[in-house]
Design an enzyme around this catalytic site. Sequence first.
Site: not given
Length: 461
Positions: A75, A119, A165, A294, A296, A368
Site C-alpha cells: 500500500r 495521504h 485518515e 488504521n 494503533y 496500518e
Amino acid sequence: MKTFPDGFLWGTATAAYQIEGAAATGGRGPSIWDAFSHIPGKTAEGHTGDVACDHYHRWEEDIELMKQMGVGCYRFSISWSRIQPQGKGEINEEGIAFYNKLIDGLVAAGITPWVTLFHWDLPLALQLEEDGLLKPSIAYRFADYARICFERFGDRVKNWITLNEPWCSSFLGHGNAYFAPGRASASEPYLAAHNLLRAHAYIVDVYRKEFQADQKGQIGITNNCDWREPASDSEGDKAAAQRALEFFLGWFADPVYFGDYPAVMRERVGERLPQFTPEDAKLLKGSSDFFGLNHYTTMIASEPKQQVSGPGDIKGNGGMMEDQQVELAGDPEWEQTDMGWNIVPWGCRKLLEWIDKRYDHPPIYITENGCAMPGEDDRQVALNDTRRVEFLKGYIGACHEAIQNGVDLRGYMCWSMMDNFEWALGYTRRFGLHWVDYETGERQPKASAKWYAATVKQNGF
C-alpha cells in the site's frame, strides 16, 4: 499455530511524503507538507521530507526488499502534486512515468498494488488559491485528480483507497494546528471533514460510473480509530466510551455507511456540523467496497467529573474534546511505544468487533498497524527489534481472534515498510520493518522484517 483463512492478504504500507523525497524533482509541485515542514518549529529538529528515504530513486531496491519478505500487497500513496503540480489543470508526465514504473515493478514482482489517492499532502496551490479543504469546490478537484489516476493506472491497480485518515487532516490540520496546514479552530475541523467526505463520495462516483465495470477493481476509504474501553460498568462510562468511538470513527464512517453523521454529534456540535445535501448523502451512503482501518492503541474512557475544555491531547483525543466530553486515561500496567501509545492487543479485537456489528459485517482490511519503539536510532538496537516482534504477535493474534469470532477481516498491512519521515516528529520516531540510515539511504531488514516474512509464508504464526 494461529493460521489465517486461505487468501488472507499480507502487506506493508508507506505514504508518498514520508518516503519519496525528490520534493522538487521531476516536475513535482509543493504540497502543504513541504511548506509546513519548512516553517521553523513545526517539526522535530526542523526535519522535512525533502529527501526522506529517497524512494523516488531507490524504488527498485525497495521492491526487492518486499519480495524478500514475500508480502502479497504494498500500500503506497500517490503525491497529488507530482501528478498535477498545481492540484488542477496540467498533468506532469514525469510524475505519471514514476508511478507507472513503480506499479509495473510491483506487478512484475507478484506484489499487488494498493493505492491511496490522498495521504494528507494537498497541493500547496490549492491551499493558497482556494482555501484547501475549507472550500466546497475542493471535492471537484479531488474527483478530477482521481480520474487521471484511474485513467493512467487503473488497468493494473485494482485496489483504491480514496483518503487516508481524514480525521488527521481535519482535526490535526484544522483543529489544533499540529499538522499541515497548521490551522487552529473549533469549527474548521467539521468543515474540512465534511468536504473530505464529499470528495470521497465524488471520487467513488467517478470510479463506479466510468471505470469499475471495465477495470474490475474495488474502492474504499481508510479511517483511523483507537479503541475506547469504558472505565467501569457504569452507564455513564459506557456511554462515554461509545460517544468517544462515534466522535472518532463514526464521524467519518457513519456518513459512508448510513448517509449522515452520528446523532450524538448532531446533538452536541449543533450548527458547526454541516448538513449533507440529499444528493451528497445519496452518493456517500454505500460508497466503500471495504472498510479500511488504521489502528494503533487503546485508552480508557469515562464520564468526566467536570467540563473538559480545549482541543484536547493529540495523543489520545479522538475528536474535539469540548464537544465530546470524555475523560481519557491509560492503565499504568500497560506497556507503551515510543509514541507514548498503549500496547493493548485486545483493544484491536474489540474495535474490529464493534465495526463488524455497527456497520453490518463489512469486509475489513487493516491498512496500518505497527509501532515505533525506543532506542532505534542505534542501528544494533533497531536490527534486534524483539519488542516490535512481540507487538506484532499481539496485534496479529488479536486479528486472528476477531476472525474466529466472525469478523470478516481479509487483510493486514504492517506500518511501515521502512523507517521514514514521521510528520511533525520528523525522523525522531522509527516505525519501519527496515532500518534506514538517513545519511546514506541504506536499508537493512530488522528482526521484525524476518519474523513478518515467516508469518506471511506460513499464513500465520
